[in-house]
Design a protein around this motif. Sequence first.
Motif, short mmCIF file in Angstrom:
data_model
loop_
_atom_site.label_atom_id
_atom_site.label_comp_id
_atom_site.label_asym_id
_atom_site.label_seq_id
_atom_site.Cartn_x
_atom_site.Cartn_y
_atom_site.Cartn_z
N UNK A 600 57.39 59.46 57.70
CA UNK A 600 58.11 59.98 56.53
C UNK A 600 57.34 61.09 55.81
N UNK A 601 56.03 61.15 56.05
CA UNK A 601 55.26 62.18 55.34
C UNK A 601 55.27 63.50 56.08
N UNK A 602 55.96 63.54 57.23
CA UNK A 602 55.99 64.79 57.97
C UNK A 602 57.20 65.61 57.60
N UNK A 603 56.99 66.90 57.47
CA UNK A 603 58.10 67.79 57.24
C UNK A 603 58.87 68.01 58.53
N UNK A 604 60.01 68.68 58.41
CA UNK A 604 60.89 68.85 59.56
C UNK A 604 60.19 69.60 60.68
N UNK A 605 59.45 70.64 60.34
CA UNK A 605 58.82 71.47 61.36
C UNK A 605 57.72 70.70 62.08
N UNK A 606 56.90 70.01 61.28
CA UNK A 606 55.83 69.19 61.86
C UNK A 606 56.40 68.17 62.81
N UNK A 607 57.47 67.54 62.30
CA UNK A 607 58.13 66.50 63.07
C UNK A 607 58.63 67.06 64.39
N UNK A 608 59.18 68.26 64.32
CA UNK A 608 59.71 68.88 65.53
C UNK A 608 58.58 69.15 66.52
N UNK A 620 63.43 73.07 72.78
CA UNK A 620 64.12 74.18 72.13
C UNK A 620 65.12 73.68 71.09
N UNK A 621 65.91 72.69 71.52
CA UNK A 621 66.94 72.16 70.62
C UNK A 621 66.29 71.54 69.39
N UNK A 622 65.21 70.82 69.61
CA UNK A 622 64.55 70.15 68.48
C UNK A 622 64.05 71.17 67.48
N UNK A 623 63.39 72.23 68.01
CA UNK A 623 62.88 73.24 67.09
C UNK A 623 64.00 73.93 66.35
N UNK A 624 65.09 74.17 67.09
CA UNK A 624 66.21 74.86 66.45
C UNK A 624 66.77 74.01 65.31
N UNK A 625 66.95 72.72 65.58
CA UNK A 625 67.54 71.84 64.57
C UNK A 625 66.62 71.73 63.36
N UNK A 626 65.31 71.55 63.65
CA UNK A 626 64.37 71.40 62.54
C UNK A 626 64.33 72.66 61.69
N UNK A 627 64.39 73.79 62.37
CA UNK A 627 64.35 75.04 61.63
C UNK A 627 65.59 75.21 60.77
N UNK A 628 66.75 74.90 61.35
CA UNK A 628 67.99 74.98 60.58
C UNK A 628 67.93 74.06 59.38
#
Lengths: 658, 318
Positions: A600-608, A620-628
């Motif tokens: 839970x302490x990770x941000x979307x980008x870190x998590x990706x 690719x999909x993971x990074x795209x979703x996290x970035x969006x």
Amino acid sequence: MMNPDQKSIFWVIATLSVAMAPQIVRMPLPIIAMALFPLLWRIGAELLGWKALPALIRHSATILALLTLFFSYGNVTGRRAAVSLLTVMLALKLIESYRIRDARLIVSFSLFLCATQFLFSQGILMPFYGAVTVIIALVTLTQLHRKEAFESVGETPAITASIFSELGFSLRLLALAIPVGLAFFLFFPRWATPLWGIPETTLDSKTGLSGSMSPGSIQSLFMDDSPAFRVEFESAIPQPPELYWRGPVFWNFDGKTWSGSFFGKNIAAKSRPDDQGAPWRYTVQLEPNERNWLFALDYPATTPMDTRVSMDFQIFRREAVTQLLQYSMVSNPDFADTPQMAETLKTSALDLPNGFNPRTRELVQGWRESGLTGRALVQHALDFFNQEAFYYSLDAPLLGKHSVDEFLFDSRTGYCEHYASTFTVMMRMAGIPARIVTGYQGGWYNTMGEYLLVRQSDAHAWSEVWFPGDGWTRVDPTAAVSPARVNRGSLGALSAPRHLLDYAWLRNMRNGIDVVQQRWNDWVIKFGASQQAKMFSPLGLERMTPSTLVIALFVAIGLFSAVLLPFILRTRGPGRKDPLQAAWQKFLKRLQSAGCEIQPSNGAIELAHEAALHLPGDSRAIHQIADLYSRYRYSPLPPSLNELKSAIKEFHPKKTAV
Amino acid sequence: MNSTVMNRADRTASRHIRLLEAQQAVNEILLGKSLQVRLSFCCLLARGHLMIEDVPGVGKTTLAIAMARVIGSDYQRVQFTSDLLPADILGVSIYKRDKEEFELHPGPIFSQVILVDEINRATPKTQSALLEGMAEGQVTIENTTHPLPSPFFVLATQNPLDLVGTFPLPDSQLDRFLISISLGYPDPAAERELLTTEDRSRMLDRTTSLLTPDDVKELQEDCEKVHVSEDLLDYIQALIKETRNDRWFETGLSPRAGLALLRASRAYAFLDERDYVIPEDVKTIFPGLSRHRLSPSSGFAQSADEQIEELLSQVPIP
């Protein structure tokens, strides 16, 4: 000390105003003033920054309010007085409410005040009005609570909720309360007789027919389209000329006003028609009218509960009708009413005051001298009405001392009262015992609801004449003048509309819509002990004691709660409200099921980054979703959500062991 | 009108590109330390001052000089020693006989970029003279207040090992530094490259300025326009609140540190070519920003760095 802000105060004032509006319109003027003064003062104080009133003024206002109440009502025990007391005290509370606690108290009591409106009216619109009041009260309470919660934490709300979200919240709360309310309605123990008696004469105005009749007294009823009663027939429906709903019967005439006789009121009917084989069986649903007589077709063969039938076949009830009253009747028209009449009654049915109406007396005397008696004379009088230029109209001129003379020879314009009164007087002059019967004639048959709707505007007056051996016979002189009155109803007989919006189609529509009110009465208002018992009888539970009912009530509420609880908890859960969060949570769930750990302490980008290590194929999909996601969440101009939603929808990671 | 807008956009874009080029140039000199380089630029853009804390020989001075070169500002280096006096930094007024008046000879503090080497070797009095200038953006010499140039960027290095004869800075003064970084040893690949390629000092001499002081000022203004959402403020508040929990540190972060965190996060997001801050920016900045401001609660064997890592992993992102 926590003080509500100005916005909350206005909400409190709004709640109170809405709650007391239906009550206040029925109150005496001084009480209205006492209730409105504090309200207006508080609005002024908020807008113009007036200081709080000193205690002396506040206390004097309270005493003044109590005195006003006492002098307006004479006591403070009746329904109306008690509600007025509550209203005025709540309004006065406004002038000293500066804390959240006080504000909340006012709102809570406003809800109570809102409930008291059902003591006075149980029409179908009242629950809707009540719902509006409750919603406003809930919004107010939410605001007060939020304010208090933030102040106790010591932070100010970062985001203020919009009025729509507050409304939505209140509606949801109300929706959650509906099943519980329904359970209480169905299972709360009812007693066949109320536990507490509602005092008589508590309605604000008596409606419908009155206990006496003088020309002009029914006229106001013609303008009144409120329902008088509704009738459901088990048997065939009588033809319009037979639909005479018998009400008060008048024997005594003082030259101007007709009134009932002591005998008529107090002597019970000796013989009654046969209720076996009677053609008309029906159930009447009588609207509350504060009178103690019921209506039935001629002649009532049965006696409803708590009533007695007098010798002139009026049905009297011991207590006035203050609530919707339903009773079953059997009427048999084939009955000779009093074939032999006592001399005292005969005298009373022939009595006329001296010194009135000499011209009429002369006319009738002429008819008698020409040898007319009995039925022939009655027919002659009816022909007279029919052939001479008499008009049926509500625009009847006022009549003076010799009312019958003036009507018969001068104005010749009037409605049922004039004709019935004139005809009865003429019969008495001719030596035929006669009396006046008032009630309703006709009705509108609602085919959708399959019931007959009788409105106040169907009020009617007719005559009865007595012949030895045949007894009392109904004669309707109005029908002789205007047969349409009987065949097409009181309004159909009029050539001119009564008021601006008096159109036939509008009347028909209104009559059609009445079915809603009738159903409401059927299903809600008259739901009582017997209906409750009927509800349980299919389950084999014939006799429910109050305690088993209470158990059933709690079981029902428990069941409702068990069903609803998951939904309630879901609304509290994360991301339920926010579609972005909902989509994101779905994404996280898919990652988790693919074997990724979510911190839970990770941000979307870190998590990706971490997830992409686990699932290199979907990197690719993971990074795209996290970035969006982080763009939608944190950027000042987030684009529409659909891109992210569809990306998440298409995201199906394959489980891979690393 | 349209062309002005375009020009402005163009100028912004080219400024931004040159910033990234400058960053790249520093990275070429200081191998394998891109995070530290980025934090250094972040500190510059957030109008802060940088503290570099590490053992000798890992490239502290190289970083400082490279930064100063690419920013293209006038640059002074002051080696702090125990006998350095405030006047050596601030400057002195000297009597000019021909003009019959005192004339100020400004000291090294009147330059845009100052490298303060081994700041903890000077006496507290001298340290204070510098730190006052850092905080106020102006210095007072003999009752006259002189504004310092803009941009004004101080890079200080500090040697943590050599504690004999040093005057450690008190916490209140450490607070003046926005970010503190430590460089650490290079990884093997970077070290090999360092050993095989040309001498760093020659590379430094060759480095030309890629940004002008005006560019830096404008970039600093650009950073302030980076958007911060309510959600992100929630996260920053949650982090700061957690540092004040005494199970981690003796004292928590001050509101000033919170403002610094927000400013630095904006600059970091800007460097990452975003116009909005995300929690990752905050998380990256956070150790550098709080390391020199926080000391672990007594009874903990862990260093501040370890505690900060732990804390970051325990605060959920709202």
